[in-house]
Design a protein around this motif. Structure first.
Motif, PDB file in Angstrom:
ATOM      1  N   ILE A 124       7.143   5.869  -3.100  1.00 44.95           N
ATOM      2  CA  ILE A 124       6.538   4.541  -3.236  1.00 44.95           C
ATOM      3  C   ILE A 124       6.785   3.735  -1.970  1.00 44.95           C
ATOM      4  CG2 ILE A 124       6.672   2.355  -4.487  1.00 44.95           C
ATOM      5  CD1 ILE A 124       7.329   3.999  -7.003  1.00 44.95           C
ATOM      6  N   ASN A 125       8.044   3.739  -1.502  1.00 46.53           N
ATOM      7  CA  ASN A 125       8.379   2.989  -0.285  1.00 46.53           C
ATOM      8  C   ASN A 125       7.525   3.443   0.889  1.00 46.53           C
ATOM      9  OD1 ASN A 125      10.296   1.695  -1.731  1.00 46.53           O
ATOM     10  ND2 ASN A 125      12.032   2.817  -0.865  1.00 46.53           N
ATOM     11  N   TYR A 126       7.411   4.777   1.036  1.00 46.07           N
ATOM     12  CA  TYR A 126       6.688   5.291   2.185  1.00 46.07           C
ATOM     13  C   TYR A 126       5.216   4.885   2.156  1.00 46.07           C
ATOM     14  CZ  TYR A 126       4.492   8.395   5.491  1.00 46.07           C
ATOM     15  OH  TYR A 126       3.746   8.874   6.527  1.00 46.07           O
ATOM     16  N   PHE A 127       4.568   5.152   1.028  1.00 47.40           N
ATOM     17  CA  PHE A 127       3.125   4.908   0.988  1.00 47.40           C
ATOM     18  C   PHE A 127       2.807   3.421   1.058  1.00 47.40           C
ATOM     19  CE2 PHE A 127       3.063   9.271  -0.655  1.00 47.40           C
ATOM     20  CZ  PHE A 127       2.166   9.805   0.246  1.00 47.40           C
ATOM     21  N   LYS A 128       3.699   2.587   0.528  1.00 50.43           N
ATOM     22  CA  LYS A 128       3.486   1.136   0.639  1.00 50.43           C
ATOM     23  C   LYS A 128       3.611   0.713   2.085  1.00 50.43           C
ATOM     24  CE  LYS A 128       4.178  -1.195  -3.642  1.00 50.43           C
ATOM     25  NZ  LYS A 128       5.222  -1.801  -4.474  1.00 50.43           N
ATOM     26  N   GLU A 137       2.979   3.020 -10.269  1.00 47.84           N
ATOM     27  CA  GLU A 137       4.257   3.450  -9.711  1.00 47.84           C
ATOM     28  C   GLU A 137       5.167   3.797 -10.886  1.00 47.84           C
ATOM     29  OE1 GLU A 137       5.674   0.115  -7.517  1.00 47.84           O
ATOM     30  OE2 GLU A 137       3.813  -0.042  -6.390  1.00 47.84           O
ATOM     31  N   TYR A 138       5.783   4.955 -10.775  1.00 52.02           N
ATOM     32  CA  TYR A 138       6.705   5.345 -11.843  1.00 52.02           C
ATOM     33  C   TYR A 138       8.088   5.528 -11.227  1.00 52.02           C
ATOM     34  CZ  TYR A 138       2.314   6.450 -14.151  1.00 52.02           C
ATOM     35  OH  TYR A 138       1.054   6.380 -14.679  1.00 52.02           O
ATOM     36  N   THR A 139       9.056   4.756 -11.688  1.00 48.09           N
ATOM     37  CA  THR A 139      10.395   4.896 -11.111  1.00 48.09           C
ATOM     38  C   THR A 139      11.449   5.203 -12.172  1.00 48.09           C
ATOM     39  OG1 THR A 139      10.606   2.515 -11.274  1.00 48.09           O
ATOM     40  CG2 THR A 139      10.072   3.402  -9.115  1.00 48.09           C
ATOM     41  N   GLU A 140      11.031   5.232 -13.432  1.00 41.78           N
ATOM     42  CA  GLU A 140      12.058   5.393 -14.477  1.00 41.78           C
ATOM     43  C   GLU A 140      12.478   6.846 -14.696  1.00 41.78           C
ATOM     44  OE1 GLU A 140       9.250   2.930 -16.413  1.00 41.78           O
ATOM     45  OE2 GLU A 140       9.918   2.430 -14.415  1.00 41.78           O
TER      46      GLU A 140
END
Lengths: 291, 137
Positions: A124-128, A137-140
Motif C-alpha cells: 500500500i505504501n509503495y503504490f500510494k 486496501e486490506y491491512t488486517e
C-alpha cells in the motif's frame, strides 16, 4: 588505546544485531510450521469441494452462471496484489511489487483500464507513493488469515464481476513452493476457468447423485464458496511465504554478522598486539636511554 | 461399513471439526432439515444457517452451529463442508449477544435511511442461531 576501544564497541553492536536477527529467524521458523499446518488443514476442504464440483459439472451445463461467463469486452482488469504488513523479509515484497508493475504495464499496453487493490501495508505504501489510486486496501490480514478475511475480499470481487464492472480478476501473490523457495505468480481468479471447475479428469464421476434442491441451485451456491476458498488459499500461501522469506533473510543476516564479528575480532587482536609491541619497544627504548 | 453407523466428517476451511462414526446426521437444508441414516443414497445438498445434530449414540448428541455450506453423502460416508462451524460448547455467548445487538441496531438504522440491510440481516440470523444452539448444552 582509542582504536581497540572503537573496535570493541563495533563488535558489541554487531553482536546485538546478531541476537535480534537470530531470534527473528527462529520466530519465523516456528511460524512457517504453523502456517504450513494451516494450509494442510484447509486441504481436505478444498479437495472435497473440487470433487463435488467435478461431479456437478457433469450434470449442469455450467456456462450460464455469471461467475463462469467470459465477458465479451475485455476492458477492465482488477488486480489484487498481496504483500506483507511488515518488512525485514528480503525480496518478498519487492518481488510482488515488481511483478504487479509488469502486469500493470502489460494490461496498459492492451488498452485496458486497471483497478488496483493491495493487501498488506508495504505494498500500500509503495503504490500510494507512486501515485496509484487504490480501490481497496486490506491491512488486517496478520499472521493467521481468517476465512472471513478471504470472504470479504472475494465478496467484493464477485460483486464487481457480476455487475460487469470488471472483466477479469487477477491475484498476484507469493506462491509457497517450499520453505526456501517462494516465487511471485499471478493467478486468474475470475472468470472461473472451466477446466478448473471440472477438476481432474481421471476422477470417477458418479451419475446417481440426488441433488437438494437441484443441481443448478447447488452449483450456484458452490461457485461463490469456491472463489472464497481460492482467495483464502492465496492468503495462506502468501503468509507462509512471508515467514519463509523472512527466515531466509534473517539467516543470511545472522551469518553475515558472525563473519563480521570474526573479522573484527581478528583486527582487534592485531591492534592489541601492536599496542603491546609498541609499549615494549617504548620501555626498552626508555631503558636504553637511561644507560 | 456397518449398517448401524456412518462415518461423518465436518470440515471447515480452517480445520476438521469432527471426524468419527455416528448413528444419524440431521442437517439444516435450504428447504427444511435433512436427516441422514446409514446406507443413505448418494446425495449433495446445500445447507443454510442452522443447527447440525450428530447422533453419536442413543443418548448422546453433538450440536454444531453452522452457517452456509453443503453436505455430501456417499455410500458409507457423510462429508459436511461449511464456511463456519462451532460446537455448542465452544460458542462465546457474550460475543453472540453483542453481535445480535449490533446487527439489530444496524438494521433499524438502515431501515430509517431506506438502505439495503441484507448483510446485517444475515449476520443477525447467524448470531441468533449461535445463541439458540449455545443453550442446547
Amino acid at each position: 588505546m582509542a582504536r581497540t576501544r572503537e573496535i570493541k564497541r563495533r563488535i558489541k553492536s554487531i553482536d546485538n544485531t546478531k541476537q535480534i536477527t537470530r531470534t527473528m529467524e527462529m520466530v519465523a521458523g516456528a511460524k512457517i510450521r504453523k502456517s504450513q499446518e494451516r494450509i494442510e488443514n484447509s486441504r481436505p476442504y478444498t479437495t472435497k469441494m473440487m470433487e463435488v464440483l467435478a461431479n456437478l459439472s457433469s450434470y449442469v451445463k455450467a456456462g450460464k452462471h455469471p461467475l463462469l461467463e467470459v465477458h465479451e469486452k475485455q476492458e477492465r482488469v482488477y488486480v489484487l496484489s498481496i504483500t506483507s504488513n511488515r518488512g525485514l523479509c528480503g525480496a518478498f515484497n519487492t518481488n510482488i511489487i515488481r511483478k504487479t508493475e509488469s502486469i500493470l504495464e502489460r494490461e496498459k499496453q492492451a488498452d485496458r483500464e486497471i483497478l488496483l487493490s493491495v493487501a498488506g501495508q508495504k505494498g500500500i505504501n509503495y503504490f500510494k507513493y507512486c501515485g496509484y489510486e487504490l480501490l481497496s486496501e486490506y491491512t488486517e490480514i496478520g499472521d493467521s488469515p481468517k476465512f472471513e478475511d478471504a470472504r470479504e475480499i472475494a465478496a467484493k470481487i464477485m460483486e464487481m464481476y457480476i455487475n460487469h464492472e470488471v472483466d477479469k480478476v487477477l491475484i498476484v501473490f507469493n506462491h509457497f513452493k517450499s520453505v526456501m523457495d517462494q516465487r511471485p505468480i499471478e493467478y486468474n481468479i475470475l472468470p472461473i476457468e472451466k477446466d478448473m471447475a471440472e477438476g481432474e479428469k481421471e476422477r470417477v464421476i458418479r451419475d446417481d447423485y440426488i441433488f437438494e434442491p437441484s443441481p443448478e441451485k447447488v452449483l450456484y451456491e458452490l461457485l461463490p464458496t469456491y472463489v472464497e476458498t481460492l482467495v483464502y488459499r492465496t492468503l495462506m500461501e502468501s503468509v507462509a511465504s512471508e515467514h519463509g522469506a523472512r527466515r531466509t533473510a534473517m539467516k543470511a543476516a545472522s551469518d553475515n554478522a558472525v563473519e563480521m564479528i570474526g573479522q573484527l575480532t581478528m583486527t582487534f587482536n592485531r591492534a592489541r598486539q601492536a599496542q603491546i609491541t609498541q609499549e615494549i619497544s617504548e620501555i626498552v627504548g626508555g631503558a636504553e636511554a637511561l644507560k | 461399513m456397518s449398517d448401524k453407523y456412518v462415518t461423518c466428517e465436518v470440515v471447515t476451511p480452517e480445520r476438521v471439526l469432527y471426524s468419527g462414526n455416528v448413528k444419524m446426521v440431521v442437517a439444516p437444508g435450504l428447504e427444511g432439515e435433512v436427516g441422514i441414516l446409514p446406507l443413505h443414497a448418494p446425495m449433495v445438498a446445500v445447507l443454510g444457517v442452522g443447527e447440525l445434530r450428530l447422533k453419536l449414540d442413543e443418548d448422546k448428541q453433538e450440536y454444531i452451529a453452522i452457517h452456509k455450506g453443503y453436505i455430501q453423502v456417499l455410500e458409507d460416508k457423510v462429508i459436511i463442508l461449511v464456511n463456519f462451524a462451532e460446537f455448542a460448547s465452544e460458542i462465546d455467548i457474550k460475543r453472540a449477544k453483542e453481535a445480535k445487538e449490533r446487527t439489530t441496531k444496524e438494521i433499524a438504522e438502515a431501515q430509517k435511511k431506506g438502505e439495503d440491510y441484507y448483510k446485517a440481516q444475515i449476520d443477525l440470523e447467524k448470531a441468533e442461531n449461535r445463541i439458540r444452539i449455545s443453550k442446547r448444552i
